[in-house]
Design an enzyme around this catalytic site. Sequence first.
Site, PDB file in Angstrom:
ATOM      1  N   GLY A  76     -37.754  27.404 -72.583  1.00  8.47           N
ATOM      2  CA  GLY A  76     -38.960  28.129 -72.598  1.00  8.47           C
ATOM      3  C   GLY A  76     -40.103  27.248 -73.626  1.00  8.47           C
ATOM      4  O   GLY A  76     -40.604  27.923 -74.406  1.00  8.47           O
ATOM      5  N   GLY A  77     -40.115  26.023 -73.510  1.00  9.80           N
ATOM      6  CA  GLY A  77     -40.781  25.185 -74.578  1.00  9.80           C
ATOM      7  C   GLY A  77     -42.365  24.713 -74.066  1.00  9.80           C
ATOM      8  O   GLY A  77     -42.786  24.086 -74.899  1.00  9.80           O
ATOM      9  N   SER A  98     -44.822  26.802 -73.505  1.00 11.50           N
ATOM     10  CA  SER A  98     -45.821  27.687 -73.991  1.00 11.50           C
ATOM     11  C   SER A  98     -45.141  28.512 -75.035  1.00 11.50           C
ATOM     12  O   SER A  98     -44.062  28.652 -75.581  1.00 11.50           O
ATOM     13  CB  SER A  98     -46.394  28.630 -72.730  1.00 11.50           C
ATOM     14  OG  SER A  98     -45.268  29.533 -72.451  1.00 11.50           O
ATOM     15  N   GLY A  99     -46.351  29.365 -75.712  1.00  6.17           N
ATOM     16  CA  GLY A  99     -45.973  30.389 -76.775  1.00  6.17           C
ATOM     17  C   GLY A  99     -45.260  29.830 -78.035  1.00  6.17           C
ATOM     18  O   GLY A  99     -45.501  28.762 -78.514  1.00  6.17           O
ATOM     19  N   GLY A 157     -41.998  28.323 -78.104  1.00  6.12           N
ATOM     20  CA  GLY A 157     -41.517  27.396 -77.808  1.00  6.12           C
ATOM     21  C   GLY A 157     -42.287  25.953 -77.797  1.00  6.12           C
ATOM     22  O   GLY A 157     -41.846  25.031 -78.465  1.00  6.12           O
ATOM     23  N   SER A 205     -34.205  39.697 -82.149  1.00  3.57           N
ATOM     24  CA  SER A 205     -35.658  40.137 -82.368  1.00  3.57           C
ATOM     25  C   SER A 205     -35.540  41.241 -83.511  1.00  3.57           C
ATOM     26  O   SER A 205     -34.374  41.764 -83.860  1.00  3.57           O
ATOM     27  CB  SER A 205     -36.101  41.060 -81.120  1.00  3.57           C
ATOM     28  OG  SER A 205     -36.934  41.643 -81.357  1.00  3.57           O
ATOM     29  N   TYR A 231     -35.050  46.110 -73.067  1.00  3.96           N
ATOM     30  CA  TYR A 231     -35.188  44.793 -73.762  1.00  3.96           C
ATOM     31  C   TYR A 231     -34.812  45.026 -75.240  1.00  3.96           C
ATOM     32  O   TYR A 231     -34.106  43.953 -75.595  1.00  3.96           O
ATOM     33  CB  TYR A 231     -36.694  44.507 -73.917  1.00  3.96           C
ATOM     34  CG  TYR A 231     -37.122  43.144 -74.954  1.00  3.96           C
ATOM     35  CD1 TYR A 231     -36.981  42.056 -74.458  1.00  3.96           C
ATOM     36  CD2 TYR A 231     -37.399  43.489 -76.126  1.00  3.96           C
ATOM     37  CE1 TYR A 231     -37.305  40.939 -75.144  1.00  3.96           C
ATOM     38  CE2 TYR A 231     -37.709  42.283 -77.088  1.00  3.96           C
ATOM     39  CZ  TYR A 231     -37.802  41.137 -76.452  1.00  3.96           C
ATOM     40  OH  TYR A 231     -37.864  40.057 -77.336  1.00  3.96           O
TER      41      TYR A 231
END
Length: 254
Positions: A12-13, A15-16, A18, A140, A153
């Site tokens: 997941g690199g 965007s955001g 990552g 988290s 989640y």
Amino acid sequence: MNLKGKIVLITGGASGIGLEATKQFLEIGARVIITGRNQDKLDAVKQTMPSVTVIKSDVEKEEDAYALFTQVTALGGIDILYHNAGVGSPALNLGITNDQILENAVYEMKVNYFGVIRLNNLFMDMLKSRNQAAIIITTSILSLVPALEEPTYSASKVALSFYTKLLRKNLEILGSGLKVFELLPPLVATEMTAKRNDKKITTHDLVKALLSGIKNDQLTIRVGDTKIIYVLSRLFPGLAFNLVNPKKIYAQLR
């Protein structure tokens, strides 16, 4: 742990968090491989950061995981596996059916939990053979205290947190030098949280804290409000729950 010269794979690199991690790892002299589901986003990263290797890969899909392992092996392997990719869904909001709640929960577990285990299993021998190697797992603040808006989640992150701690202990028992870092972010300002008005930390500050923790061999890295919630959840669990779930949430769920 010295990160200069290390080869890092970030899921997941594109965007955001990552994407910010990609930038900061490059700045300290690491080499970076990123994955993502969106080829356009990957191409955009490659255009702005030509030294980054991009591989289209979906954490949820078993066949993508095997293909990713094959490609990374052909590139010479990695020193650090950074599990950044994750998904979440507000399962109890009004308008969500029971079938959708289950469907969302299954998807979250496939990505947030089983996807991590699958990649760890594939890359484990490679990482154990490297000098000063590491796995970074993003859990988290909700692995400490659950959120009413995000029950499934929260549950996926609790499962992942327990797995992370036991993976670390198992490697220790086996005498492996492979480090397992757990990153516990609070709410982070990303596209996924854009509609929320709660207090947020920037991706820059989160990644900066992550890299500082890794350099100092701090295996559990709690950032921002996660530090406070951790203490309160142990001493005053009711107060911690109310801070994570303010009264305004109750009205939204009625």
